[in-house]
Design a protein around this motif. Structure first.
Motif: not given
Length: 296
Positions: A197-207
């Motif tokens: 969806r074109g966003e810098l996801e906080i979930t990705t950072l947490n992962d």
């Protein structure tokens, strides 16, 4: 340690209320919404805070919070040009964060519980060991949130996976809008790639922290309340909760002035000055009672 309040976004789920103002400036019972996340950072002992807003709303935040000196803290401001994901906050705030650990809280999240201060201290201690901390809260509709899959043992609670709004959640523990990261989080955020969806996801950072073995979980169980006040119903529920607690106990909860006073960041004179400004309502009367108790 530094703190960030992410108060951007357009608040479209709360239209028409937020067509003319930021949702973080609308009231939750007796105080602006942003006072609640601000109180969380202050409870953690964080005095240097960056408030990230939209360009249209920043002047209004400055009118409300100024430089933070009325609370004994230091408030800086930055603009989020467009809502490109929660992890973007650490890129916007890179210079502000510097080489320190950083906590971030979302501007529409409300946390309340008698053990919150201890939970925040544990998260701060984790950053000293180069560990990040996310906070989990059981929900009935986990598909609406980022979710943590956990394993509990005698030695603690471990995160097995994190997932953003999964169709088939692996647990009912939502990842709340409160995050603690060790130094270097801005460098980590630079490695986050935009999602579908074109966003810098906080979930990705947490992962990313999870894959390094550096992610810890703090579960907010019985005795805690968490609200993501992005809908009409949750906004009303949060206001009713605050009203019930304050009226039953004759206190003001999540009160920046009271926290600053308790932390020794505000003296009697400054507290009384704030009480005079707010003297026509129960909020100001509560502050005056605080100062009176100290003088006895």
């Amino acid at each position: 340690m530094k703190g960030i309040i992410l108060a951007g976004g357009s608040g479209t789920r709360l239209y028409p209320i937020t067509e003319g103002t930021s949702k973080q400036l609308i009231p939750v019972y007796d105080k602006p919404m942003i006072y609640y996340p601000l109180s969380v950072l202050m409870e953690a002992g964080i005095k240097d805070i960056l408030v990230i807003t939209t360009s249209d709303d920043q002047d209004n935040f400055k009118r409300l919070l100024d430089d933070g000196s009325q609370f004994g803290i230091n408030i800086n401001y930055a603009i989020q040009p467009s809502p490109d994901g929660l992890a973007q906050a650490f890129l916007i705030g890179e210079e502000f964060i510097g080489e320190e650990a950083c906590a971030m809280v979302l501007g529409d999240n409300i946390f309340y519980g008698s053990g919150l201060k201890n939970a925040l201290k544990e998260a701060i201690d984790n950053t000293k060991d180069d560990k990040a901390t996310i906070f989990g809260y059981q929900v009935k509709d986990p598909e609406r949130f980022g979710i943590m899959e956990i394993e509990e043992s005698e030695s603690g609670t471990y995160v097995l996976s994190v997932e953003e709004k999964p169709q088939h959640p692996k647990s009912d523990y939502a990842i709340t809008g409160l995050y603690f990261y060790p130094k270097g989080v801005s460098d980590m955020a630079k490695e986050v790639k935009p999602s579908d969806r074109g966003e810098l996801e906080i979930t990705t950072l947490n992962d990313m922290y999870l894959q390094k073995g550096d992610l810890r979980a703090c579960l907010l169980g019985d005795g805690y309340t968490w609200f993501d006040t992005g809908t009409f119903d949750s906004l009303l529920d949060a206001s009713n909760m605050v009203r019930t607690i304050e009226n039953n106990r004759d206190v003001v909860i999540c009160c920046p002035e009271a926290i600053a006073y308790g932390n020794g960041w505000m003296d009697d004179e400054k507290l009384q000055d704030r009480a005079k400004i707010l003297s026509k309502n129960s909020y100001g009367k509560y502050l005056n009672r605080l100062a009176s108790k100290r003088r006895r």
